[in-house]
Scaffold this active site. Structure first.
Site, PDB file in Angstrom:
ATOM      1  N   LYS A  22       0.837  -1.214   0.000  1.00 32.34           N
ATOM      2  CA  LYS A  22       0.000   0.000   0.000  1.00 32.34           C
ATOM      3  C   LYS A  22       0.866   1.256   0.000  1.00 32.34           C
ATOM      4  O   LYS A  22       0.699   2.143  -0.830  1.00 32.34           O
ATOM      5  CB  LYS A  22      -0.893   0.013   1.252  1.00 32.34           C
ATOM      6  CG  LYS A  22      -1.554   1.354   1.515  1.00 32.34           C
ATOM      7  CD  LYS A  22      -2.475   1.319   2.714  1.00 32.34           C
ATOM      8  CE  LYS A  22      -1.832   1.549   4.049  1.00 32.34           C
ATOM      9  NZ  LYS A  22      -1.517   2.943   4.399  1.00 32.34           N
ATOM     10  N   ASN A  23       1.801   1.299   0.942  1.00 32.18           N
ATOM     11  CA  ASN A  23       2.543   2.547   1.127  1.00 32.18           C
ATOM     12  C   ASN A  23       3.588   2.798   0.046  1.00 32.18           C
ATOM     13  O   ASN A  23       4.118   3.904  -0.057  1.00 32.18           O
ATOM     14  CB  ASN A  23       3.172   2.587   2.526  1.00 32.18           C
ATOM     15  CG  ASN A  23       2.101   2.710   3.594  1.00 32.18           C
ATOM     16  OD1 ASN A  23       0.935   2.983   3.296  1.00 32.18           O
ATOM     17  ND2 ASN A  23       2.479   2.500   4.846  1.00 32.18           N
ATOM     18  N   ARG A  92      -4.590   9.612   3.885  1.00 31.94           N
ATOM     19  CA  ARG A  92      -3.473  10.505   4.176  1.00 31.94           C
ATOM     20  C   ARG A  92      -2.664  10.817   2.904  1.00 31.94           C
ATOM     21  O   ARG A  92      -2.233  11.945   2.671  1.00 31.94           O
ATOM     22  CB  ARG A  92      -2.598   9.791   5.209  1.00 31.94           C
ATOM     23  CG  ARG A  92      -1.325  10.478   5.547  1.00 31.94           C
ATOM     24  CD  ARG A  92      -1.565  11.644   6.450  1.00 31.94           C
ATOM     25  NE  ARG A  92      -0.327  12.328   6.762  1.00 31.94           N
ATOM     26  CZ  ARG A  92      -0.267  13.476   7.400  1.00 31.94           C
ATOM     27  NH1 ARG A  92      -1.377  14.055   7.803  1.00 31.94           N
ATOM     28  NH2 ARG A  92       0.875  14.049   7.642  1.00 31.94           N
ATOM     29  N   CYS A 116      -5.601   7.569   8.982  1.00 26.63           N
ATOM     30  CA  CYS A 116      -5.789   7.038  10.328  1.00 26.63           C
ATOM     31  C   CYS A 116      -5.481   8.108  11.360  1.00 26.63           C
ATOM     32  O   CYS A 116      -4.542   8.892  11.207  1.00 26.63           O
ATOM     33  CB  CYS A 116      -4.856   5.852  10.567  1.00 26.63           C
ATOM     34  SG  CYS A 116      -5.379   4.351   9.744  1.00 26.63           S
ATOM     35  N   ARG A 121      -0.563  14.684  13.260  1.00 24.28           N
ATOM     36  CA  ARG A 121      -0.189  14.509  11.857  1.00 24.28           C
ATOM     37  C   ARG A 121      -0.226  15.817  11.043  1.00 24.28           C
ATOM     38  O   ARG A 121      -0.952  15.918  10.049  1.00 24.28           O
ATOM     39  CB  ARG A 121      -1.062  13.437  11.180  1.00 24.28           C
ATOM     40  CG  ARG A 121      -1.022  12.104  11.884  1.00 24.28           C
ATOM     41  CD  ARG A 121      -1.672  11.000  11.093  1.00 24.28           C
ATOM     42  NE  ARG A 121      -0.769  10.382  10.121  1.00 24.28           N
ATOM     43  CZ  ARG A 121      -1.089   9.353   9.354  1.00 24.28           C
ATOM     44  NH1 ARG A 121      -2.281   8.832   9.423  1.00 24.28           N
ATOM     45  NH2 ARG A 121      -0.218   8.852   8.504  1.00 24.28           N
ATOM     46  N   PRO A 122       0.531  16.822  11.460  1.00 30.12           N
ATOM     47  CA  PRO A 122       0.569  18.058  10.668  1.00 30.12           C
ATOM     48  C   PRO A 122       1.302  17.822   9.342  1.00 30.12           C
ATOM     49  O   PRO A 122       1.924  16.770   9.147  1.00 30.12           O
ATOM     50  CB  PRO A 122       1.378  19.011  11.554  1.00 30.12           C
ATOM     51  CG  PRO A 122       2.239  18.125  12.397  1.00 30.12           C
ATOM     52  CD  PRO A 122       1.477  16.842  12.584  1.00 30.12           C
ATOM     53  N   ASP A 124       3.374  20.397   8.129  1.00 30.41           N
ATOM     54  CA  ASP A 124       4.297  21.547   8.063  1.00 30.41           C
ATOM     55  C   ASP A 124       5.588  21.208   7.315  1.00 30.41           C
ATOM     56  O   ASP A 124       6.103  22.029   6.544  1.00 30.41           O
ATOM     57  CB  ASP A 124       4.599  22.051   9.486  1.00 30.41           C
ATOM     58  CG  ASP A 124       5.105  20.944  10.403  1.00 30.41           C
ATOM     59  OD1 ASP A 124       4.606  19.805  10.301  1.00 30.41           O
ATOM     60  OD2 ASP A 124       6.018  21.186  11.206  1.00 30.41           O
ATOM     61  N   ILE A 327       7.061   7.730  17.245  1.00 28.03           N
ATOM     62  CA  ILE A 327       6.711   8.360  15.957  1.00 28.03           C
ATOM     63  C   ILE A 327       5.370   9.098  16.024  1.00 28.03           C
ATOM     64  O   ILE A 327       5.259  10.241  15.615  1.00 28.03           O
ATOM     65  CB  ILE A 327       6.686   7.312  14.814  1.00 28.03           C
ATOM     66  CG1 ILE A 327       8.010   6.531  14.759  1.00 28.03           C
ATOM     67  CG2 ILE A 327       6.380   7.980  13.471  1.00 28.03           C
ATOM     68  CD1 ILE A 327       9.220   7.340  14.370  1.00 28.03           C
ATOM     69  N   ARG A 397      -8.427  -0.816   4.344  1.00 26.30           N
ATOM     70  CA  ARG A 397      -7.606   0.234   3.741  1.00 26.30           C
ATOM     71  C   ARG A 397      -6.212  -0.285   3.450  1.00 26.30           C
ATOM     72  O   ARG A 397      -5.519   0.263   2.595  1.00 26.30           O
ATOM     73  CB  ARG A 397      -7.508   1.435   4.683  1.00 26.30           C
ATOM     74  CG  ARG A 397      -8.856   2.076   4.890  1.00 26.30           C
ATOM     75  CD  ARG A 397      -8.779   3.322   5.704  1.00 26.30           C
ATOM     76  NE  ARG A 397      -7.680   4.128   5.254  1.00 26.30           N
ATOM     77  CZ  ARG A 397      -7.079   5.021   5.998  1.00 26.30           C
ATOM     78  NH1 ARG A 397      -7.446   5.198   7.226  1.00 26.30           N
ATOM     79  NH2 ARG A 397      -6.105   5.735   5.511  1.00 26.30           N
TER      80      ARG A 397
HETATM   81  N1  EPU Z   1       5.100  14.936  10.973  1.00 25.38           N
HETATM   82  C1  EPU Z   1       5.120  16.281  11.279  1.00 25.38           C
HETATM   83  N2  EPU Z   1       5.036  17.170  10.243  1.00 25.38           N
HETATM   84  C2  EPU Z   1       4.945  16.762   8.945  1.00 25.38           C
HETATM   85  C3  EPU Z   1       4.929  15.381   8.647  1.00 25.38           C
HETATM   86  C4  EPU Z   1       5.007  14.477   9.693  1.00 25.38           C
HETATM   87  O1  EPU Z   1       5.199  16.663  12.449  1.00 25.38           O
HETATM   88  O2  EPU Z   1       4.871  17.623   8.060  1.00 25.38           O
HETATM   89  C5  EPU Z   1       5.144  13.948  12.074  1.00 25.38           C
HETATM   90  C6  EPU Z   1       3.847  13.150  12.139  1.00 25.38           C
HETATM   91  O3  EPU Z   1       2.840  13.846  12.850  1.00 25.38           O
HETATM   92  C7  EPU Z   1       4.287  11.889  12.822  1.00 25.38           C
HETATM   93  C8  EPU Z   1       5.740  11.715  12.318  1.00 25.38           C
HETATM   94  O4  EPU Z   1       6.134  12.983  11.813  1.00 25.38           O
HETATM   95  O5  EPU Z   1       4.290  12.093  14.205  1.00 25.38           O
HETATM   96  C9  EPU Z   1       5.880  10.652  11.212  1.00 25.38           C
HETATM   97  O6  EPU Z   1       5.083  10.994  10.100  1.00 25.38           O
HETATM   98  P1  EPU Z   1       5.457  10.604   8.605  1.00 25.38           P
HETATM   99  O7  EPU Z   1       5.280  11.811   7.779  1.00 25.38           O
HETATM  100  O8  EPU Z   1       6.779   9.914   8.571  1.00 25.38           O
HETATM  101  O9  EPU Z   1       4.326   9.557   8.276  1.00 25.38           O
HETATM  102  P2  EPU Z   1       3.279   9.573   7.095  1.00 25.38           P
HETATM  103  O10 EPU Z   1       3.959   9.878   5.819  1.00 25.38           O
HETATM  104  O11 EPU Z   1       2.096  10.344   7.493  1.00 25.38           O
HETATM  105  C10 EPU Z   1       3.715   7.048   6.546  1.00 25.38           C
HETATM  106  C11 EPU Z   1       2.873   5.829   6.383  1.00 25.38           C
HETATM  107  C12 EPU Z   1       2.350   5.390   7.738  1.00 25.38           C
HETATM  108  C13 EPU Z   1       3.543   5.119   8.644  1.00 25.38           C
HETATM  109  C14 EPU Z   1       4.426   6.357   8.736  1.00 25.38           C
HETATM  110  C15 EPU Z   1       5.692   6.169   9.543  1.00 25.38           C
HETATM  111  C16 EPU Z   1       1.921   6.037   4.204  1.00 25.38           C
HETATM  112  C17 EPU Z   1       0.722   6.244   3.390  1.00 25.38           C
HETATM  113  N3  EPU Z   1       1.761   6.102   5.508  1.00 25.38           N
HETATM  114  O12 EPU Z   1       2.856   8.045   7.091  1.00 25.38           O
HETATM  115  O13 EPU Z   1       1.635   4.193   7.525  1.00 25.38           O
HETATM  116  O14 EPU Z   1       3.080   4.775   9.928  1.00 25.38           O
HETATM  117  O15 EPU Z   1       4.820   6.762   7.410  1.00 25.38           O
HETATM  118  O16 EPU Z   1       6.429   5.121   9.035  1.00 25.38           O
HETATM  119  O17 EPU Z   1       2.998   5.787   3.684  1.00 25.38           O
HETATM  120  C18 EPU Z   1      -0.128   2.670   7.793  1.00 25.38           C
HETATM  121  O18 EPU Z   1       0.222   2.107   6.764  1.00 25.38           O
HETATM  122  O19 EPU Z   1      -0.992   2.177   8.576  1.00 25.38           O
HETATM  123  C19 EPU Z   1       0.468   3.944   8.170  1.00 25.38           C
HETATM  124  C20 EPU Z   1      -0.082   4.765   9.065  1.00 25.38           C
END
Ligand code: EPU
Length: 416
Positions: A22-23, A92, A116, A121-122, A124, A327, A397
């Site tokens: 998926k990711n 997301r 989720c 999850r900002p 920024d 995380i 999902r």
């Molecule tokens: N964060 C910020 N600011 C940002 C972006 C992220 O503060 O602009 C914080 C988030 O709030 C979080 C941390 O950084 O606390 C990690 O977020 P990240 O951006 O790395 O995660 P993501 O891209 O939102 C992806 C996966 C998630 C997985 C995470 C961490 C996808 C679609 N989603 O999310 O997968 O948990 O990386 O490895 O690739 C899942 O598959 O169930 C899932 C949630």
């Protein structure tokens, strides 16, 4: 509403092939909009989030058709740069269309993404990186508007290796004029899969698999054919299910090194892990042992996505395990539900303490996120009697056929 039923206690035995990731697929679907391209993608998992991404592509004027596990996309006719709120809210990864559309059209109009609920999850870091590249992004409540902008290569430093921000920056940097260097990039295999897709589409990217990516322009190609990477978290799920209830399973078609940090803990807990050329064999019997301390971390550390799954596997272990979730701020939502099965889990901020119990008993649980829901299913398989998991579709999902996979391994599980 999906209602998952399972009667626990059956060992899992047999072999399963792991679904497409998926990711890894979702950013590639956004990348398909970055440049006029025809692509054929194979092993594309049939998931709610993937179908939502295909709907976004269609809404932008692209052709996106599925035939079994193959998806054909033609983005040459892309005609818009706005994604409506109801599509953005579905997941997301819709936020990755921001980088792709700014790269393609120089402008975009989107709203904040769904996904989720695991904490704040900002976005920024996404916006900072895109702005460094020259995107003029305005935020107005839930709306994100990028005014016509000219992207130019630059140095970007990510203060935290966010997966999504790395993907968005990579997408936009491909369309920028001149070289960009992305420092502090996430190193997840899904980033490498995106970079490889972009390279096949004509991008020049170096530093794959490291935390510094060099992106130096684009020499667009017209067609790309790619097979989606296997889903390491789907493999982790089946491994944790078998570890929790006991069994002997072979998981095929994925790179076991990508979940080595989870396998390390499962091995410490008493599972035999036998890496194989295209996957692994896992044998577990009797009660597992607690594993002391576990800390989630960016790749190659222990994946936050595997945290609820390992928690489920350890509920009947001997001893005490302390999990620190670094995380996401709110990723223990499965814990109060797992307690209904008789699990002893104590929460305090980012820490969860699991004291293994001798036996779990069936109960009714409610899933509120994808991996937490999958963890409830894994735990239900190890509980005596019947467990029911009520799920608003979170599990679908991310898993193509989790009940089918588990049934094929001998679990007594069915959906109504
Ligand atoms: N964060 C910020 N600011 C940002 C972006 C992220 O503060 O602009 C914080 C988030 O709030 C979080 C941390 O950084 O606390 C990690 O977020 P990240 O951006 O790395 O995660 P993501 O891209 O939102 C992806 C996966 C998630 C997985 C995470 C961490 C996808 C679609 N989603 O999310 O997968 O948990 O990386 O490895 O690739 C899942 O598959 O169930 C899932 C949630």
């Amino acid at each position: 509403m999906d209602i998952w039923h399972m009667r626990g206690g059956r060992r899992l035995e047999g072999e399963r092939r792991i679904q497409g990731s998926k990711n890894a697929t979702l950013p590639i679907l956004a990348a398909a909009a970055l440049t006029p391209l025809r692509c054929e993608l194979y092993r594309v998992p049939r998931l709610r989030d993937v179908e939502a991404a295909l709907r976004i592509l269609r809404c932008l004027g692209c052709r996106a058709e599925r035939d079994g596990d193959a998806v054909a996309i033609d983005s040459t006719a892309l005609s818009g740069c706005c994604v409506p709120q109801e599509l953005m809210r579905e997941m997301r990864s819709s936020v990755l269309f921001l980088g792709a559309l700014i790269g393609r059209c120089g402008e975009a109009k989107l709203s904040l993404p769904g996904g989720c609920k695991l904490g704040k999850r900002p976005i920024d870091l996404h916006l900072d990186a895109l702005r460094r590249l020259g995107a003029r992004i305005e935020e107005d409540g839930a709306e994100l508007r990028c005014l016509p902008s000219r992207l130019r290569g630059c140095e970007i430093v990510l203060p935290f290796p966010s997966v999504g921000a790395t993907e968005n920056a990579l997408l936009a940097a491909c369309a920028a004029k001149g070289e960009s260097v992305l420092h502090g990039a996430a190193r997840e295999p899904e980033i490498t899969a995106l970079a490889e897709f972009l390279i096949a589409a004509g991008a020049r990217i170096r530093g794959l698999g490291t935390d510094t990516l060099y992106i130096d322009g684009f020499c667009p190609r017209r067609t790309v054919r790619r097979r989606m990477a296997p889903d390491r978290i789907a493999a982790a799920t089946l491994a944790c299910a078998a570890a929790g209830v006991g069994g002997d399973v072979r998981l095929r078609g994925f790179e076991s090194g990508e979940i080595s940090s989870l396998l390390h803990f499962l091995n410490e807990a008493g599972c035999d892990i036998i890496p194989q050329s295209d996957g692994l064999r896992l044998r577990a019997g009797g009660r597992l042992r607690a594993v002391g301390r576990v800390r989630t971390a960016p790749y190659p550390g222990f994946a936050t996505d595997a945290q609820p799954l390992l928690m489920a596997a350890l509920l009947r272990s001997e001893g005490r395990t302390l999990i620190c979730e670094t995380i996401f701020e709110d990723r223990f939502r499965q814990a109060p539900e797992l307690r209904r099965l008789g699990a002893d889990i104590r929460l305090g901020g980012r820490l969860a303490e699991i004291r293994g119990v001798e036996a779990l008993h069936g109960a009714a649980l409610c899933a509120s996120d994808l991996r937490g829901g999958a963890a409830m299913v894994c735990a239900g398989l190890a509980a005596e009697g019947e467990t029911v998991v009520f799920d608003e579709g979170h599990i679908r999902r991310g898993y193509e056929d989790l009940d089918g996979d588990l049934r094929a391994l001998g679990a007594e599980i069915w959906l109504t």
